[in-house]
Design a protein around this motif. Structure first.
Motif, PDB file in Angstrom:
ATOM      1  N   ARG A   6       0.694  -1.260   0.103  1.00 24.30           N
ATOM      2  CA  ARG A   6       0.044   0.036   0.129  1.00 24.30           C
ATOM      3  C   ARG A   6       0.764   1.300   0.226  1.00 24.30           C
ATOM      4  O   ARG A   6       0.293   2.369  -0.226  1.00 24.30           O
ATOM      5  CB  ARG A   6      -0.877  -0.167   1.268  1.00 24.30           C
ATOM      6  CG  ARG A   6      -1.736  -1.161   0.998  1.00 24.30           C
ATOM      7  CD  ARG A   6      -2.577  -1.076   2.397  1.00 24.30           C
ATOM      8  NE  ARG A   6      -1.651  -1.515   3.437  1.00 24.30           N
ATOM      9  CZ  ARG A   6      -1.910  -1.908   4.791  1.00 24.30           C
ATOM     10  NH1 ARG A   6      -3.450  -1.712   5.227  1.00 24.30           N
ATOM     11  NH2 ARG A   6      -1.012  -2.401   5.421  1.00 24.30           N
ATOM     12  N   ASN A   7       1.983   1.235   0.186  1.00 32.17           N
ATOM     13  CA  ASN A   7       3.113   2.246   0.224  1.00 32.17           C
ATOM     14  C   ASN A   7       4.448   1.838  -0.117  1.00 32.17           C
ATOM     15  O   ASN A   7       4.645   0.367   0.113  1.00 32.17           O
ATOM     16  CB  ASN A   7       2.873   3.013   1.600  1.00 32.17           C
ATOM     17  CG  ASN A   7       3.136   2.103   2.762  1.00 32.17           C
ATOM     18  OD1 ASN A   7       4.001   1.301   2.747  1.00 32.17           O
ATOM     19  ND2 ASN A   7       2.205   2.070   3.850  1.00 32.17           N
TER      20      ASN A   7
ATOM     21  N   GLU B 204       6.075  -0.686   2.629  1.00 31.79           N
ATOM     22  CA  GLU B 204       5.800  -2.058   2.405  1.00 31.79           C
ATOM     23  C   GLU B 204       6.283  -2.872   0.869  1.00 31.79           C
ATOM     24  O   GLU B 204       6.644  -4.041   1.185  1.00 31.79           O
ATOM     25  CB  GLU B 204       4.059  -2.172   2.191  1.00 31.79           C
ATOM     26  CG  GLU B 204       3.310  -1.990   3.701  1.00 31.79           C
ATOM     27  CD  GLU B 204       1.853  -1.939   3.339  1.00 31.79           C
ATOM     28  OE1 GLU B 204       1.254  -2.496   2.303  1.00 31.79           O
ATOM     29  OE2 GLU B 204       1.288  -1.822   4.496  1.00 31.79           O
TER      30      GLU B 204
ATOM     31  N   LEU C  67       1.930   4.377  -4.515  1.00 35.68           N
ATOM     32  CA  LEU C  67       2.556   4.131  -3.291  1.00 35.68           C
ATOM     33  C   LEU C  67       3.183   5.114  -2.749  1.00 35.68           C
ATOM     34  O   LEU C  67       3.381   5.638  -1.457  1.00 35.68           O
ATOM     35  CB  LEU C  67       3.419   2.785  -3.557  1.00 35.68           C
ATOM     36  CG  LEU C  67       2.966   1.593  -4.205  1.00 35.68           C
ATOM     37  CD1 LEU C  67       3.995   0.539  -4.094  1.00 35.68           C
ATOM     38  CD2 LEU C  67       1.552   1.207  -3.346  1.00 35.68           C
TER      39      LEU C  67
ATOM     40  N   ALA D  68       0.981   7.541  -1.302  1.00 33.66           N
ATOM     41  CA  ALA D  68       0.525   6.971   0.016  1.00 33.66           C
ATOM     42  C   ALA D  68       1.685   7.143   1.134  1.00 33.66           C
ATOM     43  O   ALA D  68       1.169   7.666   2.263  1.00 33.66           O
ATOM     44  CB  ALA D  68      -0.012   5.667  -0.117  1.00 33.66           C
TER      45      ALA D  68
END
Length: 792
Positions: free
Chosen positions: A607-608, A611, A663, A666
């Motif tokens: 999600r970013n 990660e 990403l 985010a």
């Protein structure tokens, strides 16, 4: 007492020198140009000896024959013994330089003073000295302690008794003799010399495919996989061998006559008709050069085809002269023209289809790719830590004429291993963090060899672009790039070597109490090489050796774990290796279920950016498992299952890379909620990227000094062609709390709001206390020292 064979009375005893040479002297040189090397005795770690605690009848013999010792008098005489110049000279003759002599004496004195009883002969000598026997020549009596002192020194430094053997084991002056199978045949050496995109490797591979048997040795898994694929597509059965993978052309797993492998995996025992060694200039690599040396000297093939830069021709010729083999050199020229443009890109608005922007850090990759997509353009992303499958997919996406992705943002990972249809190479920066021969991190301009390797990817022969172009992002970098590209590539001067497991095992036999890290250090310190070779950097090996030292492993297993290919800057991977080693030491197999629990598999799409980086580390963990599974099959039994989930993880990472700008957004929104979005022309592509990298390196120590170093590091980026603006450092730091620099770092994900608040608080405290003020002389001195350290 007469039976003790010790001379009492005047004069110093003539102690017999040990067989080993003095450790303070240089090792001898041979007539063939062996390099003299002074022994670093600081590497000798003393073996602790426990003082005698008494209790046994034999331990009281000395006191029964004489009387109990007066420890005060003993201490005075021991100190007198230490100060005797004659004793120090005798110590040097027996291998004890000043450092070892001092350490041995401290241990000897402690042993005597803390022992409730000592051996009978030593007790008698100490008693005679303290009582003043033979007072006419009293100063000579302390010299009678020397044989006991030397015996103690050899107990705590066992290498003193086997120095000659250790020197012979670590003698690296004749590497060709290590490969008797290769020396038993007369090999034909053909050097295909030329720049990138000259067809040199193509011609070598054609000979490889036409041979009855052959081996290809490349620096990357991608290259080995490419040759494996080409061979089998051409109906030439070929196996693939890398550290983590074995793929057989035959369904029954019979060995095919051809094999494509990463260079560390090549066999020096199997005979072949043809061998190809790619990128031979990497024989000078500080960490991996030994693998090219081993392949060049040890491959047992009738023909050895060597491909690489012309700068390596002279060294290869010299090395082959020592084996009695002649080198045939075939020179190649670039197949398509390459032009250095007279103008820089300056703005991402000037991008065209087929452009590749080359960055030297992930942070630059993230920043540039986001700005490109902010302009409505789609870009592919390739950098070193991506899995091979993801790199290939990104390359395929960029090369596909029907795909809307027409821009590539990459690190120097594109320099080899990928076939890319690039029209123009654009250097976002011409400085790069590197590691020198001593393992020290430096920031310097890219070398001519690196610049040519990267620039040469433009205008690949057979692609849709018949001509390659190269330029820079910034106007003031362009002139320096032209200078770099116009310079001749310095000749490769030396080939790398590395101690083998057998050599380390022999060392351990002589030094059973030494740690593996200490064994390696002593080996390198004692090693002798001639002018054509150097010992490769062993810092990564030592790092792993120290990390798993407390785990009980036999030497061979410990050595294998320490040669595992991992990035020591990745904590998750290093921690996993530690857990692997601990469970291995308990003789507990590392199962698929255990690995899934450890990595929390299955994993979701990132999600970013944080990660995504973690998923890359998990992929490296799977690689590590597979690498170990081919060395300890019974302890790492589930390689097939792990390979399956690794392919699935590769697909997940590809999803993340395809959505990399999402990403990044985010990550930035999480790091700096509510901050204004900064997308400017000057910042993300400007010199201050170096500031960002230094801040990133110092995130764990959010302090004014760290921020100061970050700002000062901007000067390094333009050291050769830019002058720093007066007062810029003061302005940047004054604005760090609320100004654009803070926003920029927040947008890059290099600072968080919490770090920013801590920096502001600490800076205000320092400022109130009058420390590190910008107007002060002390502050200026601190600044200049920090910049000086970085430049060094």
């Amino acid at each position: 007492r007469a039976g003790l064979a010790l001379r009492h009375g005047g004069g110093a005893p003539r102690a017999r020198p040990a067989a080993s040479p003095s450790s303070s002297s240089s090792s001898s040189s041979s007539g063939d140009g062996g390099a003299s090397r002074a022994l670093d005795t600081s590497l000798f770690v003393p073996v602790p000896l426990k003082p005698g605690l008494g209790g046994a009848a034999s331990e009281d013999v000395g006191a029964e024959l004489t009387r109990p010792l007066d420890k005060g008098e003993v201490l005075k005489n021991l100190n007198k013994f230490y100060k005797r110049k004659e004793i120090q000279r005798l110590g040097a003759e027996n291998g004890l330089d000043a450092r070892l002599f001092h350490q041995a004496f401290i241990s000897f004195r402690k042993y005597i003073m803390e022992s409730s009883s000592v051996s009978a002969d030593l007790h008698i000598i100490l008693n005679d000295i303290c009582c003043g026997a033979g007072k006419v020549s009293l100063p000579g009596h302390v010299d009678d302690l020397f044989p006991f002192f030397l015996r103690h020194a050899k107990q705590i430094f066992p290498m003193l008794d086997c120095m000659d053997d250790l020197r012979k084991i670590s003698d690296l002056r004749l590497p060709p003799n290590w490969y008797p199978d290769a020396r038993a045949i007369q090999r034909k050496i053909i050097f295909h010399a030329g720049p990138t995109n000259s067809g040199k490797t193509y011609h070598a591979i054609q000979r490889f495919l036409s041979a009855k048997s052959g081996i290809y040795c490349g620096p990357l898994k991608l290259l080995a996989h490419e040759i494996f694929q080409k061979s089998n597509d051409a109906n030439v059965p070929c196996d693939l061998v890398t550290g983590e993978e074995r793929v057989y052309a035959n369904e029954d797993a019979r060995q095919a006559p051809h094999v494509a492998c990463t260079i560390e995996m090549c066999s020096t025992n199997t005979p072949y008709e043809v061998a190809v060694i790619d990128e031979i200039q990497m024989i000078r690599d500080p960490a991996r050069g030994w693998a090219w040396t081993r392949a060049l000297l040890g491959l047992c093939a009738e023909e050895i085809h060597v491909c690489g830069e012309p700068a390596a021709v002279d060294l290869v010729t010299e090395l082959m002269y020592t084996t009695g083999e002649e080198v045939e050199v075939r020179n190649y020229k670039r197949l398509t023209p390459l032009t250095v443009l007279d103008y820089a890109l300056e703005s991402l608005d000037n991008l065209r289809p087929g452009d590749c922007i080359v960055c030297f850090s992930k942070n630059d990759i993230y920043s540039v790719s986001r700005q490109i997509e902010a302009r409505g353009l789609e870009c592919a992303v390739i950098y070193g830590s991506l899995p091979p499958g993801t790199k290939l997919e990104q390359a395929k996406k960029f090369n596909d004429p029907d795909d809307p992705c027409k821009i590539l943002v990459a690190t120097d990972a594109i320099g080899m291993g990928l076939n890319l249809c690039i029209r123009r190479i654009i250097f976002n920066s011409i400085v790069k963090p590197t590691v020198n021969e001593k393992g020290e991190k430096e920031i310097d301009s890219i070398t001519t060899s690196q610049a040519l390797q990267i620039a040469g990817r433009a205008g690949r022969f057979g692609s849709s672009f018949k001509q390659g172009e190269v330029t820079t992002m910034h106007r003031d970098d362009l002139m320096q790039l032209k200078e770099i590209l116009s310079e001749a590539v310095p000749p490769v001067k030396a080939a790398g070597l590395h101690p083998t497991p057998e050599q380390i095992e022999m060392f351990a036999y002589h030094l059973p109490d030494a740690t593996l890290s200490n064994l390696i250090d002593i080996f390198v310190s004692l090693s002798q090489v001639d002018g054509m070779y150097f010992v490769c950097n062993i810092d990564d090996f030592k790092f792993l050796a120290d990390m798993i030292q407390h785990i009980p492993l036999n030497l061979r297993s410990r050595y294998v774990f320490c040669t595992a290919p991992l990035n020591r800057k990745e904590p998750f991977v290093c921690t996993t290796l530690l857990k692997f080693a601990r469970q291995f030491s308990r003789n507990e197999p590392l199962t698929f279920d255990w690995l899934c629990r450890h990595t929390k598999w299955p994993l979701a799409a990132p999600r970013n950016i944080k990660e995504l980086v973690h998923l890359e580390a998990v992929h490296d963990v799977f690689d590590l498992y597979l690498w170990l599974s081919y060395r300890f099959m019974d302890m790492f039994p589930d390689a097939v299952l792990v390979r399956d989930i690794q392919k699935k993880l590769d697909d997940i990472i590809q999803i993340g890379v395809c959505n990399i700008t999402k990403l990044i957004r985010a990550s930035q929104s999480a790091a700096a909620p509510g901050t204004a979005e900064v997308v400017s022309e000057d910042f993300p592509l400007s010199r201050t990227k170096k500031d960002a990298r230094v801040v990133s390196d110092h995130q764990g120590a959010a302090s004014p000094e760290a921020l100061s170093v970050a700002v000062e590091a901007a000067g390094l980026r333009r050291a050769k062609n830019l002058r720093p603006r007066p007062g810029s450092r003061r302005e940047d730091l004054k604005s760090y709390g609320r100004g654009s620099l803070a926003n920029r770092l927040l947008q890059e994900g290099l600072l968080t709001q919490e770090m920013l608040r801590q920096l502001e608080s600490e800076w205000q405290d320092q400022h109130r206390n009058g420390r590190y003020g910008f107007g002060s002389k002390r502050g200026d001195q601190h600044s200049s020292k920090e910049v000086g350290k970085k430049r060094k």
